[in-house]
Every structure is written in C-alpha cells, then in structure tokens.
Write an enzyme that holds these catalytic residues in place. Structure first.
Site, PDB file in Angstrom:
ATOM      1  N   ARG A   1       0.815  -1.248   0.131  1.00  0.00           N
ATOM      2  CA  ARG A   1      -0.063   0.134   0.005  1.00  0.00           C
ATOM      3  C   ARG A   1       0.919   1.282  -0.004  1.00  0.00           C
ATOM      4  O   ARG A   1       0.731   2.380  -0.587  1.00  0.00           O
ATOM      5  CB  ARG A   1      -0.889   0.027   1.251  1.00  0.00           C
ATOM      6  CG  ARG A   1      -1.725   1.094   1.354  1.00  0.00           C
ATOM      7  CD  ARG A   1      -2.753   1.127   2.625  1.00  0.00           C
ATOM      8  NE  ARG A   1      -3.349   2.345   3.047  1.00  0.00           N
ATOM      9  CZ  ARG A   1      -4.508   2.546   2.290  1.00  0.00           C
ATOM     10  NH1 ARG A   1      -5.296   1.722   1.555  1.00  0.00           N
ATOM     11  NH2 ARG A   1      -5.163   3.679   2.581  1.00  0.00           N
TER      12      ARG A   1
ATOM     13  N   VAL B   1      -5.886   8.277  -1.845  1.00  0.00           N
ATOM     14  CA  VAL B   1      -6.077   6.751  -1.636  1.00  0.00           C
ATOM     15  C   VAL B   1      -7.012   6.675  -0.456  1.00  0.00           C
ATOM     16  O   VAL B   1      -7.011   7.124   0.567  1.00  0.00           O
ATOM     17  CB  VAL B   1      -4.365   6.242  -1.188  1.00  0.00           C
ATOM     18  CG1 VAL B   1      -4.663   4.762  -0.957  1.00  0.00           C
ATOM     19  CG2 VAL B   1      -3.759   6.442  -2.386  1.00  0.00           C
ATOM     20  N   SER B   2      -8.018   5.868  -0.712  1.00  0.00           N
ATOM     21  CA  SER B   2      -9.053   5.734   0.404  1.00  0.00           C
ATOM     22  C   SER B   2      -8.318   5.023   1.633  1.00  0.00           C
ATOM     23  O   SER B   2      -7.480   4.349   1.692  1.00  0.00           O
ATOM     24  CB  SER B   2     -10.238   4.819  -0.120  1.00  0.00           C
ATOM     25  OG  SER B   2     -10.762   5.218  -1.162  1.00  0.00           O
ATOM     26  N   ALA B   3      -9.007   5.144   2.746  1.00  0.00           N
ATOM     27  CA  ALA B   3      -8.676   4.557   3.854  1.00  0.00           C
ATOM     28  C   ALA B   3      -8.729   3.108   3.807  1.00  0.00           C
ATOM     29  O   ALA B   3      -9.575   2.565   3.102  1.00  0.00           O
ATOM     30  CB  ALA B   3      -9.621   4.999   5.157  1.00  0.00           C
TER      31      ALA B   3
END
Length: 407
Positions: A45, A78-80
């Site tokens: 990530r 970038v989403s949680a």
C-alpha cells in the site's frame, strides 16, 4: 548504510505495518473473507503514496490526498484501508472476473488484480491524464503491469468492454448519478459498487441484478471526492444563517431560499417522538436513508458548533440532520439526552415557519412509523429504475439518467 540495505529495512518496516493494518481490519470486521485478507497482505500500500510516511499510509483512518488543483481542491486520493476493505467485500470478487474500476489511483486496482488473479482482467479508468499517468507508473513499480489503465470519462461507454459486459464495476469517486452506460455494460450476473450522492446523503451501495432491475444489498456510510465529467452535478446549498447553518438540496428539488431563511429566523417549535437510540446501535444512518425514500422534498441540514452554541439549532450531529420543507416552513431532526437514561438519546423534530406545527408533526410521525415498521428490518433497499420504465409509485428520486426508490 548502502542504498540496498536502506530499501530492505524500509520494506521490512512497511511489512510489519501492513500486518498490523490487516490484523485490525480483520478484528473490526472490515475484512471477512480470506481472499480479501490475502490481497491486503500482498499489496504494498505504501508504494501508492510514496511521499507519505508508511505509518500514516497503513494507519490513516481517512483518505490520503494525492493530488490537488492549483486552487487547493483535492481531486485524487488513496481511500482509507477500512473503506477499501468494505468495498471489496461488498464486490464479492472471484478469480477470472473482468472488472472495471472508475476512478484511478493504483492501490485499489492492485487489490482488484490480486482478487481476480492472472486469469482476470482489471481496467482502471480516470478522466484526468495526470492521475492515470501516476497510476500507471505506480502500478508498474509495484509489479502490477497486467492492470490496464485508460484515460476517459467514466460516464461514457468504455471501448474495450468485454463481450457480455463487466462482471464488476467498482466506482471510487462520488457520483451524483448512475449513468445508463454502467447498467448497459454490467453483465447479467454483475455487481455495481458505487459511492452515490442523493438527497444530500453520501452512501456507497453495492447493487446486484434482481430480474432486470438493480437493487442494493449493501450500504456503507462513506464520503468520496466528487466525480468529474459528464455525470458531475453539484448540490444546491441554501444558507439559512450565513455559513453557520446550511441546507443541502439535491436533484433540483424546489426550494424558496428567501422564504426558508425567513422561516428559520422565527421561533422554533419542538416535537419529541419518544423514539430512543443508544450510542452503539448505529441505526441513525438507516433512518436517514429510509426517510429519503418516504418524504419529499428531503435534504440535509448542517450546522457549525458556533450555531449550536448560539442556540440557532437543536442538537445536530456533524453529519447533518434530515430536513423537509414547504414553500414557507422547515423542519429537521434533532437529538436530546433521553430523560432518566444517560446512555440513550431521544429523536425529535425542530420546525420553523408558519406551518411549523403541522410540518413538525408530519416528520415526527414518519420517525415513529420507521421505529415500528422498519427499524429492525436492516438496511433500506435502493432500487434503480430506467427512465423509460413506468414511473414507480411513491417518492421517486429523479436523477439525470435513472430514477431511485427506497424501501
């Protein structure tokens, strides 16, 4: 210390952070299926937000912004982790599937690639060439060359749509509409996962076909950056008390701004319903969606802390309160501590304007009806109707491309 050793130590640190993130996602229930857990363990990530410390990338409770416009407006993120996980769980992906992602960034596409495997197809589409260029570079660097990245408006037909349609369409930008293109390009057994704005609410829905109609079976409370392009449509903001109290009005619902401002300046009328909530029950978001399907017009009233301190509004949560109005009056939901029950809250209505008593009772009656008929039925179901279908009965949410009903 040489560069190779520094890189190895950084990777080792990121790996430990990733394990902690996955453990927390499983513990919280955001990850349920082993395949999703494995995908989160496989995808680096931190490689998709290289200018942010790895601890923040893996532990951030909210999105990490990756691009802003010259005037500071955020257009990519970038989403949680929890939101990535819940959307992927809702998508119900399997090896070999063909997936279209609308809204690129790289990280979610990498997770999709892990879930569909080498036999599957992942195409990531975005309207912004800077974002697709960045996604392409980061995906290549992380080893996901098989993900296809395209630049284009997600509301328009995708030229390389597979025969029979996409098995899954995953939208990672907030949409104010469901373009018919998505319905037409979705396979007969497909699922559409989309953050949708309606009636001032933002919810991510997973839709699946039931006959020839899409119906939701999963709802996630979430917020996304707004989609750009043909399907973009900003809501109307009515300032009832400057910036301190605002009413969000979607779908071009009729609204006399001057009359509602005048109404709001008048003395409020309170109606308390006797309907109680606990802080851990989590049903208020269900009520918000349910009300959007049974009353019209419907919007969201939002107030600053200063407004509450000045006594301009009742107790309104930061996410806003369901609101209804007429030509001259306004009513909205409020909370108070339940008498003699410190751990409970009572739902009520505050109404303003010449029709405040009738309007307040009307909204209170709907809250009571929800409590007796729908409170324990789970998430409300959202149904998608094509514009050329017969107009459905009841309250209909009119979108540019489709209609929605909620039950």
């Amino acid at each position: 210390m040489n560069e190779h050793r520094m890189t190895a130590e950084a990777s080792a640190g990121a790996g430990e952070l990733r394990e902690r993130m996955v453990h927390e996602l499983v513990r919280s229930g955001a990850i349920v299926h082993p395949a999703v857990e494995a995908a989160f363990r496989a995808v680096p990530r931190h490689r998709f937000a290289p200018h942010v410390p790895a601890a923040e990338v893996y532990g951030a409770p909210e999105a990490i912004f990756t691009k802003r416009t010259d005037d500071g407006r955020v257009v990519s993120s970038v989403s949680a982790p929890w939101l990535h996980a819940r959307m992927l769980e809702a998508a119900r992906l399997a090896p070999g599937m063909r997936v279209l992602e609308i809204g690129s960034g790289g990280c979610n596409a990498a997770l999709l690639a892990e879930l569909v495997g080498p036999a599957g197809v992942v195409t990531s589409l975005d309207i912004d060439p800077d974002i697709t260029g960045r996604a392409r570079r980061l995906l290549d660097d992380a080893g996901y060359q098989r993900v296809q990245v395209r630049t284009g408006d997600g509301a328009l037909p995708v030229p390389d749509t597979p025969a029979g349609g996409w098995d899954r369409i995953i939208v990672t930008a907030g949409s104010a509409d469901l373009p018919e293109t998505w319905l037409d390009q979705l396979s007969g057994s497909g699922r559409l996962v989309v953050p949708l704005r309606f009636r001032g609410l933002s919810r991510t829905f997973a839709f699946a076909w039931r006959g020839d109609q899409l119906r939701s079976d999963t709802t996630i409370v979430s917020g996304f950056l707004a989609m750009r392009g043909k399907s973009a449509d900003a809501p109307r903001i009515v300032r009832l008390a400057d910036e301190d109290v605002r009413l969000t009005v979607d779908e071009r619902q009729p609204c006399d701004e001057a009359a509602l401002r005048a109404a709001f300046s008048s003395v409020g009328h309170e109606v308390w319903t006797g309907v109680r909530l606990t802080g851990s029950e989590g049903v208020l978001p269900h009520l918000d969606v349910w009300l959007a399907g049974v009353v019209a017009p419907y919007g969201r009233l939002r107030a600053s802390r200063a407004a509450a301190e000045r006594g301009l509004v009742g107790w309104v949560l930061g996410t806003g309160a369901a609101a209804i109005w007429t030509d001259s009056s306004l009513a909205y939901l409020a909370l108070r501590s339940a008498p003699e029950h410190a751990d409970q809250f009572e739902l009520g209505v505050v109404a303003h304007g010449p029709d405040r008593e009738d309007l307040g009772l009307a909204l209170a009656d709907e809250v009571i009806r929800w409590n007796t008929t729908a409170r324990h039925q789970g998430e409300p179901e959202v149904r998608v109707h094509r514009l050329d279908d017969l107009a459905p009965p009841g309250v209909v949410i009119e979108k540019p491309s489709i209609r929605l009903t909620i039950s």
